[in-house]
Design an enzyme around this catalytic site. Structure first.
Site, PDB file in Angstrom:
ATOM      1  N   GLY A 212      -2.230  -0.391  10.718  1.00  0.00           N
ATOM      2  CA  GLY A 212      -1.934   0.774   9.901  1.00  0.00           C
ATOM      3  C   GLY A 212      -2.289   0.549   8.446  1.00  0.00           C
ATOM      4  O   GLY A 212      -3.266  -0.124   8.106  1.00  0.00           O
ATOM      5  N   SER A 213      -1.460   1.094   7.579  1.00  0.00           N
ATOM      6  CA  SER A 213      -1.789   1.121   6.147  1.00  0.00           C
ATOM      7  C   SER A 213      -1.730  -0.236   5.457  1.00  0.00           C
ATOM      8  O   SER A 213      -2.185  -0.365   4.317  1.00  0.00           O
ATOM      9  CB  SER A 213      -0.865   2.103   5.423  1.00  0.00           C
ATOM     10  OG  SER A 213      -1.129   3.423   5.854  1.00  0.00           O
ATOM     11  N   THR A 214      -1.194  -1.265   6.117  1.00  0.00           N
ATOM     12  CA  THR A 214      -1.251  -2.594   5.500  1.00  0.00           C
ATOM     13  C   THR A 214      -2.700  -3.037   5.336  1.00  0.00           C
ATOM     14  O   THR A 214      -3.011  -3.827   4.440  1.00  0.00           O
ATOM     15  CB  THR A 214      -0.482  -3.643   6.333  1.00  0.00           C
ATOM     16  OG1 THR A 214      -1.032  -3.706   7.651  1.00  0.00           O
ATOM     17  CG2 THR A 214       1.005  -3.290   6.418  1.00  0.00           C
TER      18      THR A 214
END
Length: 482
Positions: A212-214
């Site tokens: 995801g956004s990591t």
């Protein structure tokens, strides 16, 4: 003597010579291979003929041995706080073999490693006193991670950015290796191997999932290193909403009111703006994003710590729309918690990635080293300037953005949240991620952390990196800096 008797005598002599030759060949050339064969019962008997050597955490053994009854295998493995350290030790079972550190160093731990023997013992194959495996694990950080994960399905890793020492490695649900260490533990083994939550899987190292956004940290690093944007405070060219290239698919942001249009990298990380990083990845192109991902460790199929971690993947052969989706850690991007901890560790360590390792040394019974793992064996991933800018932006995430639950009093903390889609058309509960670093300005201590919550049992609307994963990271970082 007649001709028949002479021929018979010669034939018998040849048979005797062939027998002697074969016996000599087996003893001289094939002896070791036969002795080491897994099907040789004598090898198993020798393996458990004496107490096994120990795996050590902070000077204290977390393994042991106990006398058995009614079997020719005299000792079986025991574990102190088995569930707490299972992701580190693995298991050593008389029936089902050995995994992880127990498996990698089985010869050292049972005393059969040739390095433990002097030349005479090597000839006589005398079994020596076993050696010891010394880990880098910090018990306080390990306990903080295990307790914070609790009943969730997930994993957490903590790394010292400067040395690469793995301070904690936890996978939940866990299991007690003592319950499967003997020869009559079939029921316990069946329960573990049929459990749908797969407690034997080390999720910290061996279950890559969409980050995801990591992953936006990797894309931001690529954009800064490439010069696509001059700094984290330079406005990007990012329409909101953003339509994926050559499609009619509109990519939305989680927070519709967030100031994501043409946002800077700092603001885009703070609000986790999908439009900014999707377009950024598309503008950079898959080759540049892939190159940066691989510098951080993605696509490395031989990452040994020394337990081999499964490769985190950044894909190839994508069109521009698919490349845009990788910019937000979706499409076919996958990562382990170890990998995302490595991303934060390199950023925290001024752009240098120290090789991660969970063992500091392996020693013989006298304490003399057999194998030593160097601290700080590092490689430059990004420039010092890029690392400093990313740390600054990550601090904004924790101080003002989506990662406020990770704040540690008195410490510098930077992080990035992530919520990754799960299942076809995101039909299942999303994964919650958090990766971060923390530094204590007064002591100089530092730590990098990654947490994955695969399934917490929470309602879909309650799943977020800040809500589920950041509190776990917070407790780990506080324990590491204490």
């Amino acid at each position: 003597m007649n001709k028949t008797i002479r021929r018979t005598s010669v034939f018998v002599l040849l048979l005797v010579l062939a027998l002697l030759g074969r016996a000599t060949w087996v003893q001289a050339y094939e002896g070791k291979a036969l002795a080491d064969d897994k099907k040789n019962r004598r090898k198993t008997i020798a393996q458990y003929a004496q107490p096994l050597g120990n795996i050590v955490v902070a000077g204290s053994p977390v393994t042991g041995s106990k006398k058995t009854e009614g079997t020719d295998l005299e000792y079986r493995r025991t574990y102190t706080d088995g569930e707490l350290y299972a992701a580190v030790t693995g298991y050593s079972s008389q029936a089902y073999g050995a995994t992880q550190l127990e498996g990698i160093y089985s010869d050292v731990l049972d005393g059969t490693d040739d390095r433990l023997k002097n030349p005479l013992d090597a000839l006589t194959r005398k079994q020596q006193q076993p050696g010891t495996v010394v880990t880098t694990i910090d018990p306080d950080v390990q306990k903080a991670a295990y307790r914070a994960l609790g009943d969730t399905k997930g994993a957490a890793v903590a790394v010292d950015p400067a040395t690469g020492r793995i301070l904690a490695m936890v996978s939940t649900p866990s299991y007690d290796p003592s319950k499967i260490s003997g020869t009559t533990d079939g029921d316990a083994w069946k329960a573990l191997t049929t459990d749908e939550d797969k407690p034997l899987v080390n999720r910290a190292l061996r279950q890559p999932l969409p980050p995801g956004s990591t992953f936006k940290l990797v894309v931001a690093a690529a954009a800064l290193e490439d010069g696509l944007y001059g700094s984290v405070d330079t406005a990007t060219e990012s329409p909101d909403p953003y339509t994926l290239p050559n499609t009619r698919t509109v990519l939305k942001n989680e927070n519709a009111s967030a100031p994501c249009e043409n946002a800077t990298i700092r603001t885009a990380l703070r609000y986790s703006c999908n439009n900014v990083f999707a377009k950024m990845a598309a503008d950079l192109g898959q080759d540049k994003v892939k190159a940066m991902a691989e510098k951080f460790g993605f696509n490395d199929a031989e990452l040994d710590v020394p337990v081999r971690a499964y490769a985190s993947v950044y894909p190839s052969g994508m069109d521009k729309a698919q490349t845009a989706l990788t910019g937000i850690g979706q499409f076919d991007v996958t990562a382990t918690p170890l990998q995302m901890a490595m991303v934060s560790a390199a950023i925290a360590n001024d752009g240098l990635l120290a090789a991660p390792h969970v063992v500091s040394e392996v020693v013989d019974s006298d304490g003399d080293p057999l194998t030593t793992f160097k601290d700080g064996d590092s490689e430059r991933i990004v420039s010092s300037s890029t690392a400093e800018q990313l740390r600054s932006a990550m601090r904004t995430v924790v101080e003002e953005g989506t990662g406020t639950n990770a704040a540690v009093s008195g410490a510098e903390v930077g992080g990035k949240t992530g919520t990754a889609q799960h299942g076809e058309n995101n039909s299942k509960t999303p994964y919650a991620w958090f990766t971060s670093y923390a530094k204590d300005p007064s002591t100089g201590k530092q730590v990098a952390v990654a947490v994955l919550i695969e399934d917490s049992g929470a309602a879909r609307s309650e799943v977020s990196g800040n809500g589920l994963a950041a509190p776990v990271a917070q407790k780990m970082m506080a324990a590491a800096l204490k």
